[in-house]
Design a protein around this motif. Structure first.
Motif, PDB file in Angstrom:
ATOM      1  N   GLY A  38       0.840  -1.386  -0.135  1.00 27.45           N
ATOM      2  CA  GLY A  38      -0.145   0.074   0.109  1.00 27.45           C
ATOM      3  C   GLY A  38       0.864   1.283  -0.128  1.00 27.45           C
ATOM      4  N   GLY A  39       0.448   2.160   0.876  1.00 27.25           N
ATOM      5  CA  GLY A  39       1.190   3.548   0.802  1.00 27.25           C
ATOM      6  C   GLY A  39       0.514   4.493   0.028  1.00 27.25           C
ATOM      7  N   LYS A  40       0.892   5.651  -0.211  1.00 29.11           N
ATOM      8  CA  LYS A  40       0.342   6.738  -0.713  1.00 29.11           C
ATOM      9  C   LYS A  40       0.341   6.915  -2.273  1.00 29.11           C
ATOM     10  N   ILE A 203      11.879  18.424   1.448  1.00 27.75           N
ATOM     11  CA  ILE A 203      12.307  18.821   3.020  1.00 27.75           C
ATOM     12  C   ILE A 203      11.038  19.223   3.713  1.00 27.75           C
ATOM     13  N   ALA A 204       9.945  19.764   3.296  1.00 26.98           N
ATOM     14  CA  ALA A 204       8.898  20.044   4.114  1.00 26.98           C
ATOM     15  C   ALA A 204       8.476  18.732   4.483  1.00 26.98           C
ATOM     16  N   PHE A 205       8.292  18.000   3.685  1.00 24.71           N
ATOM     17  CA  PHE A 205       7.698  16.597   4.042  1.00 24.71           C
ATOM     18  C   PHE A 205       8.364  15.764   5.058  1.00 24.71           C
ATOM     19  N   LYS A 317      -0.080  20.220  -1.131  1.00 24.79           N
ATOM     20  CA  LYS A 317      -0.932  20.701   0.295  1.00 24.79           C
ATOM     21  C   LYS A 317      -1.243  19.714   1.172  1.00 24.79           C
ATOM     22  N   LYS A 318      -1.962  18.601   0.431  1.00 28.52           N
ATOM     23  CA  LYS A 318      -2.071  17.356   1.256  1.00 28.52           C
ATOM     24  C   LYS A 318      -0.735  16.849   2.109  1.00 28.52           C
ATOM     25  N   LEU A 319       0.316  16.775   1.389  1.00 34.00           N
ATOM     26  CA  LEU A 319       1.547  16.032   1.819  1.00 34.00           C
ATOM     27  C   LEU A 319       1.830  16.991   2.963  1.00 34.00           C
ATOM     28  N   ILE A 320       1.740  18.046   3.135  1.00 34.28           N
ATOM     29  CA  ILE A 320       2.234  19.076   4.231  1.00 34.28           C
ATOM     30  C   ILE A 320       1.099  19.032   5.309  1.00 34.28           C
TER      31      ILE A 320
END
Length: 324
Positions: A38-40, A203-205, A317-320
């Motif tokens: 699975g996973g995103k 990096i933000a992730f 945006k969803k990742l963050i």
């Protein structure tokens, strides 16, 4: 243009549709297990998004999307061995289920299989795709090398850490975007700006991932939480705490990280307590917002109609904003 939901579904479908099983099963069963955990499917999704953003046909990008997901899962398989991680996405890691030796060999095969999928793309762009995937693979390994080196050092600077996560996390996101854009025959300026966008989002992730590891729970996060503390990882949280701590707090944190006899749960609680005293979560969130903003500055410079960028903006945006 497809919606994000449609592209997400397609990214999942193309990974699930592949036949990873062959003989010998001892080699291919671990690959099948790892690829079906699975996973995103973030990386194949980004590959498809970039192809469409640049005016290409997503069907032309699908082999590259599978290739980058195969490469990503190869890195996870070997990372789990090096970190002795028991769980991945809430399930036993490949080496725990099949043995360490089988997992190492299967990981090696996954690396080669990534390029096998890439060879299914348009022959005109295969050299550029292969160069991109090769560079991405090398840089991810460089990032993992820095990460391992940091485990044996008492302190790591914020700049060193940011360079490491750019390589270890950001590079595969930028590679996925670049691969998709190459299949659409995007120009060099667009490729470079997408590359920059992917690295800053990465990096933000990763900083967000550091936060989730510390303050999430197993059911939500899918991994054992507090593992970074137990593994003495020099995360953004740890480095920020050392840089802002009083002398007493700094010494306590250093001692906690070096103490291998302390009960794991107690160690996690004590380190968290120091982080909370120093408002580390709030500082980490500010860093997430900073690198997210820098990513979007790069995206704005791409000479493509704003509406074509909407899907990439939405997924970023969803990742963050995620909680797992």
């Amino acid at each position: 243009m497809h919606t994000l939901e449609q592209l997400q579904q397609r990214a999942i479908e193309i990974i699930d549709a592949q036949n990873y099983l062959s003989e010998p099963l001892s080699l291919y069963e671990p690959i099948d297990y790892g690829m079906r955990q699975g996973g995103k499917r973030i990386r194949p999704l980004l590959c498809l998004i970039a192809a469409e953003l640049c005016g290409g046909d997503i069907s032309q990008a699908e082999p590259a999307a599978v290739a980058v997901e195969m490469l990503h899962n190869f890195t996870l398989l070997h990372d789990d061995i090096m970190d002795c991680s028991p769980l991945r996405r809430g399930k036993p890691t490949v080496f725990r289920k099949f043995s360490q030796n089988k997992a190492i060999l299967s990981g090696d095969a996954m690396f080669a299989c990534a390029f096998k999928y890439l060879l299914q793309c348009d022959k005109e762009v295969i050299p550029q795709l292969a160069e991109t995937l090769t560079r991405g693979a090398i840089e991810v390994c460089e990032g993992q090398g820095f990460d391992m080196d940091f485990e044996n050092r008492r302190t790591v600077s914020a700049d060193e850490y940011l360079q490491m996560i750019k390589l270890k996390t950001g590079v595969l996101l930028s590679t996925a975007l670049r691969l998709g854009a190459i299949t659409a025959k995007a120009d060099t300026k667009t490729l470079n700006l997408l590359d920059t966008f992917g690295k800053y989002i990465g990096i933000a992730f990763q900083i967000k991932d550091d936060m989730l590891d510390c303050w999430s729970d197993l059911d939500t996060f899918g991994k054992v939480c507090g593992a970074d503390i137990i593994d003495r990882k020099k995360t953004f949280l740890y480095i920020t705490a050392l840089e802002t701590a009083t002398p007493d707090q700094r010494q306590e944190l250093l001692s906690l990280y070096e103490d291998s006899t302390l009960d794991k749960d107690e160690k996690i609680q004590k380190v968290r307590a120091i982080y909370e005293q120093l408002s580390v979560a709030q500082k980490a969130q500010k860093a997430v917002e900073k690198y997210n903003s820098e990513a979007f500055e790069a995206l704005e410079q791409i000479d493509i109609a704003p509406q074509r960028k909407a899907t990439l903006i939405e997924v970023a945006k969803k990742l963050i904003d995620r909680n797992k």
